[in-house]
Structures are given as structure tokens and as C-alpha cells.
Design a protein around this motif. Structure first.
Motif, mmCIF file in Angstrom:
data_model
loop_
_atom_site.group_PDB
_atom_site.id
_atom_site.type_symbol
_atom_site.label_atom_id
_atom_site.label_comp_id
_atom_site.label_asym_id
_atom_site.label_seq_id
_atom_site.Cartn_x
_atom_site.Cartn_y
_atom_site.Cartn_z
ATOM 1 N N ARG A 119 0.813 -1.216 0.000
ATOM 2 C CA ARG A 119 0.000 0.000 0.000
ATOM 3 C C ARG A 119 0.848 1.268 0.000
ATOM 4 N N ALA A 120 2.097 1.119 0.415
ATOM 5 C CA ALA A 120 3.024 2.248 0.430
ATOM 6 C C ALA A 120 4.427 1.698 0.227
ATOM 7 N N ALA A 121 5.262 2.511 -0.397
ATOM 8 C CA ALA A 121 6.643 2.105 -0.660
ATOM 9 C C ALA A 121 7.506 3.349 -0.778
ATOM 10 N N ARG A 122 8.813 3.149 -0.663
ATOM 11 C CA ARG A 122 9.757 4.198 -1.053
ATOM 12 C C ARG A 122 9.804 4.137 -2.574
ATOM 13 N N VAL A 123 9.512 5.235 -3.232
ATOM 14 C CA VAL A 123 9.436 5.238 -4.690
ATOM 15 C C VAL A 123 10.513 6.175 -5.239
#
Length: 187
Positions: free
Chosen positions: A84-88
Motif C-alpha cells: 500500500r506504500a513504498a519508497r518510490v
């Protein structure tokens, strides 16, 4: 229902997205150490027109409507699988930045090590070395990391020639050569 092409990697991604110890009440927590090395989504043509300038999308090859939709679908597929969230991080090319933003997995940071070396092949070795140093610094138990880049960068790093919008899944190991876990075809 997942498109047929996405089914190839779905079991792998399901295993990676299994809740870790301490997962939240909804059971969804990002898989530790996963690196999603993704080629930008569909952008018609090949290369860039003469006069390319980073930061000026009018001088570059860009995503078309299919590419924008493809990037959104890939983001949705990753969220369905628990990411649902990541370092991008993204190449500084507009088609990569747009892909990264449309994934909608977190704020996007530019990472020059992900830039294409097609305009200047002499930079390939040093860019690949920079990317390997970045990968070596990722903790094995860290949050997932999405790296949006170009075919030439992925091939230089892994030997894999991905399609537009395809991702190569790696596992951060604290080394410059994280193992390839599989591939995720674009939905």
C-alpha cells in the motif's frame, strides 16, 4: 480477476505480501526487503527526439493514454497484493516520473542512477555501479522500494529485457547484487 499476464507472478507476489509479525489490524503490511524494479509504462516510439532536456517533457517521448492506464493498473495490482506504500524512486525522464506517480504508492524521489544511458552509452558502467551501491544500502528488513527506470537500465543490472510496464522483483540483501525473485507482467 487478474489479467492472464499478471497471473504469472501473482503467486510470488502473494507470498511476498503475506503479513509480517506485527502487521496492522487489517493484516496488511509491506513485505520487507522487496525491490520492485519497473520499466516505465507504455510510451509510443523508441528513444527520445533530438534536443532532449530533462525537466522539459515536450522534448521527450512520453506516456500515452494506454501507458497512463497501465501504470494505474500496476499500482492497483500492487495494492491488491498488500503493497500500500513504498519508497518510490524514479529516473528523471518524464515517462518514468509519470509512471511512478501514477502507481500511487508514495512520494516520488528522482534518482539519477535510474536515468537512461541511451543518449550517452559511456555512462552505463558508472550508472550501473551507482545503482548497485544504492541497492547495497537497502536493508533486508526495510520497506518495499519501487524503482521506475528504463529497459536499458534493468537489462544492464539484471540481464532481463522487460516489456513496458513490467517489473522485475528483487530481494534486498545488503549487497550490490540482490537476487531476482521473479517478474511481474503489466496488467
Amino acid at each position: 480477476m487478474l489479467p492472464r499476464r499478471a497471473l504469472l507472478a501473482a503467486p510470488l507476489l502473494l507470498a511476498l505480501a503475506a503479513p509480517a509479525a506485527g502487521a496492522g489490524a487489517d493484516g496488511a503490511e509491506n513485505p520487507a526487503g522487496l525491490v520492485i524494479l519497473m520499466r516505465h509504462a507504455e510510451a509510443p516510439g523508441f528513444g527520445d527526439p533530438p534536443g532532449l532536456r530533462l525537466g522539459d517533457c515536450a522534448t521527450q517521448r512520453n506516456l500515452d493514454d494506454r501507458g497512463r492506464a497501465q501504470a494505474r493498473r500496476m499500482g492497483a495490482l500492487l495494492r491488491e497484493r498488500g503493497i500500500r506504500a513504498a519508497r518510490v524512486h524514479s529516473s528523471q525522464w518524464c515517462r518514468c516520473l509519470d509512471t511512478a506517480r501514477l502507481l500511487d504508492l508514495g512520494p516520488v524521489a528522482e534518482l539519477p542512477a535510474l536515468n537512461s544511458t541511451v543518449p550517452n552509452p559511456a555512462e552505463r558502467e558508472s550508472r550501473t555501479a551507482d545503482l548497485r551501491r544504492f541497492l547495497a544500502a537497502l536493508p533486508a528488513d526495510g520497506p518495499p522500494v519501487v524503482l521506475v527506470t528504463h529497459q536499458v537500465t534493468i537489462t544492464s543490472l539484471t540481464g532481463i529485457h522487460p516489456a513496458s510496464g513490467e517489473a522485475v522483483l528483487l530481494r534486498a540483501t545488503g549487497t550490490p547484487n540482490p537476487p531476482v525473485l521473479g517478474r511481474l507482467k503489466p496488467p
